[in-house]
Design a protein around this motif. Structure first.
Motif, short mmCIF file in Angstrom:
data_model
loop_
_atom_site.label_atom_id
_atom_site.label_comp_id
_atom_site.label_asym_id
_atom_site.label_seq_id
_atom_site.Cartn_x
_atom_site.Cartn_y
_atom_site.Cartn_z
N LYS A 140 0.84 -1.19 0.00
CA LYS A 140 0.00 0.00 0.00
C LYS A 140 0.87 1.25 0.00
N PRO A 141 0.59 2.21 -0.90
CA PRO A 141 1.32 3.48 -0.84
C PRO A 141 1.14 4.14 0.52
N ILE A 142 2.23 4.71 1.04
CA ILE A 142 2.20 5.32 2.36
C ILE A 142 1.95 6.82 2.23
N ALA A 143 1.07 7.33 3.06
CA ALA A 143 0.69 8.74 2.99
C ALA A 143 1.76 9.63 3.63
N ILE A 144 1.85 10.85 3.11
CA ILE A 144 2.69 11.88 3.71
C ILE A 144 1.87 12.57 4.80
N SER A 145 2.43 12.72 5.96
CA SER A 145 1.70 13.32 7.07
C SER A 145 1.33 14.78 6.77
N GLU A 146 0.18 15.19 7.24
CA GLU A 146 -0.23 16.58 7.13
C GLU A 146 0.25 17.40 8.32
N ASP A 147 0.58 16.72 9.40
CA ASP A 147 0.94 17.40 10.65
C ASP A 147 2.44 17.31 10.91
N LEU A 148 3.07 18.45 11.17
CA LEU A 148 4.48 18.48 11.48
C LEU A 148 4.74 17.82 12.83
N PRO A 149 5.83 17.07 12.95
CA PRO A 149 6.14 16.46 14.25
C PRO A 149 6.55 17.52 15.27
N GLU A 150 6.34 17.21 16.53
CA GLU A 150 6.78 18.07 17.62
C GLU A 150 7.91 17.38 18.38
N ILE A 151 8.79 18.16 18.97
CA ILE A 151 9.92 17.59 19.70
C ILE A 151 9.40 16.64 20.79
N GLY A 152 9.94 15.44 20.80
CA GLY A 152 9.51 14.43 21.75
C GLY A 152 8.51 13.44 21.19
N ASP A 153 7.99 13.71 19.98
CA ASP A 153 7.06 12.76 19.37
C ASP A 153 7.78 11.46 19.04
N ARG A 154 7.11 10.35 19.28
CA ARG A 154 7.69 9.05 18.97
C ARG A 154 7.76 8.88 17.45
N ALA A 155 8.81 8.23 16.98
CA ALA A 155 9.01 8.02 15.55
C ALA A 155 9.48 6.59 15.30
N TYR A 156 9.16 6.09 14.11
CA TYR A 156 9.50 4.71 13.75
C TYR A 156 10.18 4.71 12.38
N ASN A 157 11.08 3.76 12.19
CA ASN A 157 11.83 3.67 10.94
C ASN A 157 11.91 2.21 10.50
N ILE A 158 11.69 1.97 9.21
CA ILE A 158 11.89 0.65 8.62
C ILE A 158 12.96 0.79 7.55
N ALA A 159 14.03 0.01 7.65
CA ALA A 159 15.17 0.19 6.75
C ALA A 159 15.93 -1.12 6.58
N ALA A 160 16.94 -1.07 5.70
CA ALA A 160 17.83 -2.22 5.48
C ALA A 160 19.27 -1.78 5.66
N PRO A 161 19.66 -1.38 6.89
CA PRO A 161 21.04 -0.95 7.11
C PRO A 161 22.03 -2.07 6.83
N MET A 162 23.19 -1.69 6.26
CA MET A 162 24.24 -2.65 5.92
C MET A 162 23.74 -3.72 4.95
N GLY A 163 22.67 -3.41 4.21
CA GLY A 163 22.14 -4.37 3.26
C GLY A 163 21.49 -5.59 3.91
N ILE A 164 21.10 -5.46 5.17
CA ILE A 164 20.48 -6.59 5.88
C ILE A 164 19.01 -6.69 5.50
N HIS A 165 18.66 -7.74 4.79
CA HIS A 165 17.27 -7.99 4.42
C HIS A 165 17.10 -9.47 4.10
#
Length: 204
Positions: free
Chosen positions: A71-96
Motif C-alpha cells: 500500500k502506498p504510504i501517505a505523507i503526514s499533514e501534521d508536522l512532528p513536535e519535539i519528543g514525538d515518537r518516531a518509527y523507521n523501517i530500513a535495510a542498514p548494511m544491506g540486511i534484508h
C-alpha cells in the motif's frame, strides 16, 4: 566497472496498475547510473525504468516497472513536535531477507542545519548505518514525517532526515505534468546509458 550503492525507500504511489513510485534519498540516484533494481519484502526484483531527483534536497523518486505489492504510504499533514515518537523501517548494511523487516524506534528531536544541505534536516534518535539512506520515518499513524539522509559521524544512534516540509514540496511536484515530462526524459537517458554500457562490454 561502475560501483554500486544500496539504500532503502518507500512506496508513495501506484500508476495505472503498471508502475510503482518510490521515494528514496537523492544521493542514491546518480547522473551516470546504468541500472537500478528494487527488492520488495519477498525479495522479488523490480527494474527501475527512470528516476527524478531534486537539487534542493536529498530526495529522489524512482519509477518501477510493475506493481510492487504494498500500500502506498501517505505523507503526514501534521508536522512532528519535539519528543514525538518516531518509527523507521530500513535495510542498514544491506540486511534484508524474505518476510523480514528491521524496525527502529526513537523520537523527533527538532531540526539542524549542516553546510552540505540547503535546507534544515530533521533529527531523530533512531539507529542507522549505510543502507538506511532513503528509508522512511513514520509517526504513530504510520504516515511519513521524514526520509533518512545521513547519520552522525561516529554516532549511529542519531539520524538526519529530509524534513516533512521539504518532502511535501517534492511530493506535490511528483503529481504535476512537469514531473511526467521529467520522468520520460530520465527514462530515455537511462536507456541510452544502459545500451552504451552493454556496447562497451561487448567490445572488451
Amino acid at each position: 566497472f561502475p560501483s554500486h550503492d544500496t539504500g532503502s525507500g518507500v512506496i508513495i504511489n501506484h500508476i495505472e496498475n503498471s508502475n510503482t513510485i518510490i521515494l528514496t534519498a537523492g544521493h542514491l540516484c546518480h547522473s551516470n547510473t546504468v541500472a537500478m533494481r528494487v527488492l520488495d519484502l519477498n525479495e522479488n526484483k523490480f527494474d527501475v525504468s527512470g528516476f527524478v531527483r531534486t537539487n534542493e534536497d536529498d530526495l529522489c523518486i524512482l519509477k518501477i516497472d510493475g506493481i510492487i505489492d504494498g500500500k502506498p504510504i501517505a505523507i503526514s499533514e501534521d508536522l512532528p513536535e519535539i519528543g514525538d515518537r518516531a518509527y523507521n523501517i530500513a535495510a542498514p548494511m544491506g540486511i534484508h531477507a524474505p518476510n523480514m523487516e528491521l524496525m527502529f524506534e526513537g523520537y523527533y528531536q527538532g531540526q539542524i542545519r549542516i553546510s552540505a544541505e540547503k535546507n534544515p534536516l530533521s533529527v531523530f534518535s533512531i539507529s542507522g548505518m549505510g543502507g538506511s539512506s532513503g528509508s522512511p520515518v513514520f509517526n504513530e499513524n504510520w504516515e511519513i514525517v521524514g526520509i533518512i539522509s545521513r547519520g552522525m559521524p561516529d554516532f549511529q544512534h542519531i539520524m538526519l532526515a529530509v524534513s516533512l516540509e521539504r518532502i511535501k514540496v517534492f511530493y506535490d511536484y511528483s503529481l504535476t505534468s512537469q514531473f511526467e515530462i521529467d520522468m520520460l526524459k530520465s527514462t530515455a537517458e537511462q536507456n541510452k546509458r544502459t545500451l552504451d554500457f552493454m556496447e562497451k562490454l561487448m567490445t572488451r
